[in-house]
Design an enzyme around this catalytic site. Structure first.
Site, PDB file in Angstrom:
ATOM      1  N   LEU B  70      -8.139  52.542  -3.767  1.00  0.00           N
ATOM      2  CA  LEU B  70      -9.294  51.651  -3.813  1.00  0.00           C
ATOM      3  C   LEU B  70     -10.461  52.346  -3.123  1.00  0.00           C
ATOM      4  O   LEU B  70     -10.274  53.134  -2.202  1.00  0.00           O
ATOM      5  CB  LEU B  70      -8.986  50.334  -3.102  1.00  0.00           C
ATOM      6  N   HIS B 186       3.561  62.378  -1.962  1.00  0.00           N
ATOM      7  CA  HIS B 186       2.796  63.071  -3.008  1.00  0.00           C
ATOM      8  C   HIS B 186       3.443  64.446  -3.102  1.00  0.00           C
ATOM      9  O   HIS B 186       3.232  65.293  -2.235  1.00  0.00           O
ATOM     10  CB  HIS B 186       1.328  63.171  -2.584  1.00  0.00           C
ATOM     11  N   HIS B 239       3.935  59.831  -8.825  1.00  0.00           N
ATOM     12  CA  HIS B 239       3.420  60.541 -10.014  1.00  0.00           C
ATOM     13  C   HIS B 239       4.139  61.866 -10.280  1.00  0.00           C
ATOM     14  O   HIS B 239       3.512  62.929 -10.309  1.00  0.00           O
ATOM     15  CB  HIS B 239       1.898  60.715  -9.987  1.00  0.00           C
ATOM     16  N   ASP B 312      -1.829  55.027 -10.955  1.00  0.00           N
ATOM     17  CA  ASP B 312      -2.374  56.174 -10.212  1.00  0.00           C
ATOM     18  C   ASP B 312      -3.895  56.181 -10.309  1.00  0.00           C
ATOM     19  O   ASP B 312      -4.536  57.235 -10.397  1.00  0.00           O
ATOM     20  CB  ASP B 312      -1.784  57.489 -10.731  1.00  0.00           C
TER      21      ASP B 312
END
Lengths: 309, 430
Positions: B70, B186, B239, B312
């Site tokens: 965000l 990540h 991801h 994502d």
């Protein structure tokens, strides 16, 4: 006593009768100390050297007092004025002390196993006063004596050891002593402060303190060193206190008459709340200090007898 | 935002699809006081109820997006929570897990509470905050995971920063285990990825772009699986985009480890050729991959290795992207396109519809410890009504919400959200 009866290097390996007889003897010294009498002939002419490579006030003082009450000549060697700072190795120090015909050598060292190494090289009886993160046998004995005097037994009691178990020699010695004597031992702390394979030492591991304290007879809080925060094992003192600090709310999960213990020195508001530490009914922290002198007298007495030249 | 007080609502003539329970049948669904009170074929029409004919569209739980960045706090020029909520509603998303690498980072319990409250203020979107693993997401000092968890952090991650240090990852996995929380990684070795702009290979070589080897992903995945085994902690890889990493994850799962992963639509819908003539909107992190990796992601969606599809979403403004490719900021929007791009796997690749919806509803919800993402009686009426075949075209500049940096610009898609309801209130469509 184990370690061929000559030294007191660790609790691990001691047999129940050896521990019981030390505690019995210590009990008699508690009564003697309280009566104000002395036994200054017992170690008369014997030399006790306090060899402290790590700072300590209470343990060193406690050994000093114990030795003096039994009539020994007590010499304190602190690291700051010893030749260790001039580059002497541990074994050179040992050889020097040996040449002085020391009878009892009380050693504290930052390295686990240092007293064991000294014990191989000196004629004196070596007493481990805390080595690295290995053991602190007289602390476990004084804790056991404190419990015995309050509860009359060790067998069948459930004891929770809380906080930084990973770095605690007090925890290791207590685990060995209590499990040997038939207590059930729990360790409570964040996973980052519980040693790998702790279960293999015969304890139950808890990460939720309320769950871990449920119905225990004895609660032992351990000191949390500041450097645990800087090394990242615990994010902050406030978080540690929130989840692992011994306060009234968490203590309420233990048995209503559960005793509170701490090896000292305390970090109030980190591993223990002042209200709990100073609770006149539950806290036996000051009593632990008194028992320390008696236990050390018993250890010195026992080793001096078996090492009589 | 269309705000009306919740009233009784009867959605009729819909295909009820609830992958959590296995429900997939025509019927109706009744909402009262913001909750689902009944669903099925034999539902009467209570007095005073507002009825909506679904025209045989699919009614599924409001989507749960487990990974979105965000703009708030700190990058409001890219996107505000209000504009993200608007885009989410248009995409059928009613619950969203927000990454913590904002400015300031979500490393304080007060910020976790703030994000939750800001979500509630929108009235259309539940925000589930991730807590930072390390203070400031800088990778050096462990954040107060326990206090963050108490404040409502659903899991811990440093967002788009990999937790690079093996020691820190070990500590985090171990410490978080004490609070029953998952660490979301990540998975990209920062040293191998440093300065890279595209996947290393022929294309990057032809374009003269600094490359990131696909091994950068596999290396961190392999390391973290070993650390999860060491600590007993739970690790989630975000991801995931390469065949090698998926092979490692598949094996760890077969070993019964607490390992999970998600991917995002670009990694199964696009390959590296999308960066074409230096299209910075297709510059993502991790970078788009060769087609063999894309196909491996599709396979892993089908065989269940991948637990969730997340948007994502990473809002960027035009100035972040209007730069030479290697200097442009990586990241693409994804809220509006999450459903339709995933449905392309249903239309073109044989992925069962219920499985596809499950990847965007109850499965991510369970990973986050949320009870969202089902059509159960008594559940909050977060709903998504979509027509699986209705065609539309993605057009950067015309998407709902503020951020327009979609990597799917120009993509023709089948499957369009017709209506979104948050706690029984319609927040999109109509």
């Amino acid at each position: 006593m184990a370690q061929n009866g000559r030294h007191l290097l660790q609790i691990e390996g001691l047999h129940p009768p050896e521990i019981a007889s030390l505690l019995d003897l210590a009990e008699s010294y508690v009564l003697l100390n309280r009566s104000g009498k002395t036994q200054r002939d017992l170690l008369r002419g014997r030399t006790l050297i306090n060899l402290f490579f790590e700072d300590s006030t209470r343990t060193r003082t406690s050994f000093e007092l114990a030795g003096k009450r039994l009539g020994a000549d007590v010499i304190n060697m602190a690291v700051s004025n010893s030749s260790v700072n001039k580059g002497e190795t541990l074994l050179d120090t040992a050889a020097t002390l040996n040449a002085m015909n020391c009878d009892l050598l009380v050693v504290r060292h930052a390295q686990s196993g240092a007293p064991n190494l000294l014990a191989q090289k000196v004629d004196a009886a070596v007493i481990n006063a805390g080595d690295g993160t290995h053991e602190h046998p007289t602390q476990a004995l004084l804790d056991a004596l404190t419990i015995m005097r309050r509860r009359g037994r060790l067998e069948g009691l459930t004891v929770a050891i809380c906080g930084d178990v990973l770095h605690s020699r007090v925890a290791r010695s207590n685990i060995h002593l209590l499990t040997t004597m038939g207590s059930r031992v729990r360790v409570i702390g964040p996973p980052t402060l519980i040693p790998v394979d702790a279960e293999r030492l015969g304890v139950e591991v808890f990460h939720d303190m309320r769950e871990g304290l449920r119905d225990v007879d004895i609660v032992m809080a351990l000191r949390l060193q500041r450097e645990r925060m800087s090394s990242g094992l615990v994010p902050s003192a406030r978080e540690f206190f929130r989840f692992y600090g011994l306060d009234a709310e968490k203590l309420a999960f233990a048995k209503p008459d559960a005793l509170v213990m701490h090896p000292g020195p305390m970090n109030r508001g980190v591993e223990i709340d002042s209200a709990v530490a100073d609770d006149p009914v539950r806290s036996v922290i000051k009593e632990q200090v008194e028992m320390g002198v008696a236990v050390r007298m018993a250890v010195l007495d026992t080793l001096a007898r078996s090492n009589r030249r | 935002m269309p705000h009306t007080s919740p009233t009784d609502l009867l959605l009729t003539n819909v295909r009820l699809l609830d992958p959590a329970s296995g429900l997939d049948q025509p019927g109706s669904l009744l909402v009262r006081d913001g909750h689902i009170v009944d669903l099925g074929t034999a539902i009467g029409r209570p007095d005073g109820v507002v009825t909506l004919d679904g025209d045989n569209a699919v009614l599924c739980p409001g989507l749960v997006d487990m990974r979105a960045e965000l703009g708030e706090p700190g990058a409001e020029y890219r996107e505000t929570i209000a504009s993200a909520a608007q885009a989410a509603a248009a995409g059928g998303i009613t619950t969203l897990a927000a990454l913590p690498n904002t400015t300031p980072a979500i490393d304080d319990p007060a910020l976790v509470r703030l994000l939750r409250a800001r979500g509630e203020e929108t009235g259309t979107l539940t925000i589930l905050p991730y807590g930072a693993v390390t203070r400031g997401c800088h990778g050096t000092d462990l954040a107060e995971l326990g206090l963050l968890r108490e404040a409502g952090a659903v899991a811990f991650t440093d967002g788009s920063h990999a937790i690079a240090s093996s020691r820190m990852m070990r500590l985090a996995l171990s410490y978080a285990r004490g609070f029953g929380a998952r660490i979301v990684q990540h998975p990209e070795d920062p040293e191998l990825a440093a300065g890279g702009a595209a996947t290393q290979g022929e294309l990057a070589t032809r374009l003269g772009l600094p490359g990131i080897p696909t091994a950068a992903e596999a290396i961190l995945v392999a390391r973290d699986i070993a650390l999860a085994r060491l600590t007993g902690g739970a690790v989630h890889f975000a991801h995931v985009s390469t065949a090698d990493a998926l092979t490692l994850i598949r094996r760890a799962k077969a070993d019964g480890m607490a390992v999970s992963c998600d991917t995002a639509p670009p990694y199964f819908d696009l390959n590296e050729t999308a960066i074409g003539d230096f299209r910075t909107y297709a510059k993502l992190s991790p970078p788009l991959r060769p087609d063999a990796d894309r196909r491996a992601v599709c396979e892993a969606l089908a065989d269940g290795t991948i637990d969730a599809v997340a948007s994502d979403h990473q809002p960027r403004d035009a100035d972040d992207k209007r730069l030479p490719f290697a200097q442009a900021s990586a990241g693409g929007t994804g809220l509006v396109t999450l459903l339709a791009v995933t449905l392309a796997q249903v239309h073109g690749n044989g992925l069962p519809l219920a499985q596809a919806i499950g990847l965007m509803t109850y499965r991510p919800a369970r990973l986050l410890g949320s009870d969202a993402g089902t059509l159960a009686r008594g559940a909050v009426a977060d709903l998504c009504l979509f027509h699986p075949e209705r065609a539309w075209q993605v057009e950067a500049g015309a998407l709902p919400g503020k951020a327009q940096n979609t990597p799917f610009d120009g993509r023709a898609l089948e499957g369009r959200v017709i209506g979104t309801w948050k706690a029984g209130v319609r927040v999109f469509g109509g």
